[in-house]
Write an enzyme that holds these catalytic residues in place. Sequence first.
Site, PDB file in Angstrom:
ATOM      1  N   TYR A 134       0.866  -1.189   0.000  1.00 58.13           N
ATOM      2  CA  TYR A 134       0.000   0.000   0.000  1.00 58.13           C
ATOM      3  C   TYR A 134       0.897   1.232   0.000  1.00 58.13           C
ATOM      4  O   TYR A 134       1.599   1.499   0.972  1.00 58.13           O
ATOM      5  CB  TYR A 134      -0.895  -0.059   1.241  1.00 58.13           C
ATOM      6  CG  TYR A 134      -1.732   1.157   1.550  1.00 58.13           C
ATOM      7  CD1 TYR A 134      -2.093   2.081   0.578  1.00 58.13           C
ATOM      8  CD2 TYR A 134      -2.200   1.359   2.849  1.00 58.13           C
ATOM      9  CE1 TYR A 134      -2.877   3.181   0.892  1.00 58.13           C
ATOM     10  CE2 TYR A 134      -2.989   2.452   3.174  1.00 58.13           C
ATOM     11  CZ  TYR A 134      -3.321   3.367   2.188  1.00 58.13           C
ATOM     12  OH  TYR A 134      -4.088   4.450   2.508  1.00 58.13           O
ATOM     13  N   LYS A 162      -2.071  -1.306  -3.705  1.00 56.72           N
ATOM     14  CA  LYS A 162      -3.008  -0.212  -3.477  1.00 56.72           C
ATOM     15  C   LYS A 162      -2.213   1.070  -3.651  1.00 56.72           C
ATOM     16  O   LYS A 162      -1.294   1.354  -2.886  1.00 56.72           O
ATOM     17  CB  LYS A 162      -3.609  -0.286  -2.070  1.00 56.72           C
ATOM     18  CG  LYS A 162      -4.565   0.877  -1.752  1.00 56.72           C
ATOM     19  CD  LYS A 162      -5.077   0.806  -0.316  1.00 56.72           C
ATOM     20  CE  LYS A 162      -5.947   2.010   0.009  1.00 56.72           C
ATOM     21  NZ  LYS A 162      -6.394   2.019   1.427  1.00 56.72           N
TER      22      LYS A 162
END
Length: 290
Positions: A134, A162
Amino acid sequence: MNFGQVVTAMVTPFDNKQNVDLNKTTTLIEHLIHKGSDAIVVSGTTGESPTLTKEEKLTLFEHCVKVVNGRVPVIAGTGSNNTSESIALTKEAEKLGVDAIMLVTPYYNKPSQRMLYEHFKVIAQETSLPVMPYNVPGRTAVNMQAETTIALSKIDNIVAVKEASGNLEQITKIIAETDAGFKVYSGDDSLTLPIVAVGGDGIVSVSSHIIGEEMQEMVTAYKNGNIVEAARIHQEILPVIQGMFSAPSPSPVKAALQLIGVDVGSVRQPILPLTEEELAYVSSLVKQTS
């Protein structure tokens, strides 16, 4: 592992004494699945992970796995800025039956690109679970560059990213230079459609607590070639998305959930509940979605 196209970064419900409330968590999970979440992230930033103890995180992982019961993937937020602690938490989460893990880029200590690569590589090597790094430079003070993500994508169980850099050029490069099986998710709700338009797979979302079905419809419309319809939905839901970030998250989305009858309690400090003025604004947006 197929995470779908709308993944919800789930808030953590608290009772009136600020303890994790598992009954409210059960209700929230059912709400999210009913409203179109293809997967849920437990104990991510939206779940107030910086204020959760290790024991609370493990309790949440175990409870969510039990309640979900295989209906959608449960992605455990096990990342931190301490590599060895992330490995330890990941191993315990794996034992509890989670389906995948999300690892935030190390915050505060500002590692180099080489250090980022090694951080994610060594954690991935210590688990058999699918891994989703992420990248969120606005919160961590470090941007994982496209080249680093592309290199990480070659590790077998690093299967997705992400991306919350907000940099469409960087995100496009990742999509263009990774294998088709590697999934790229927007980490910014407002950029869901632009990122899908350049080849991304979907969104890891906060707003999907409230407008999950609409976000599903938007992404599906675009992927089915209904570009005008996708753009219309994007324009329609953008004010709600902006409202969910009108104060530090997850204060607005927790307030919005209360307004639609899903009791998740308040937030933990340093985050504070919305002011009366902020709540009135969020309320006006929520009314438009009903």
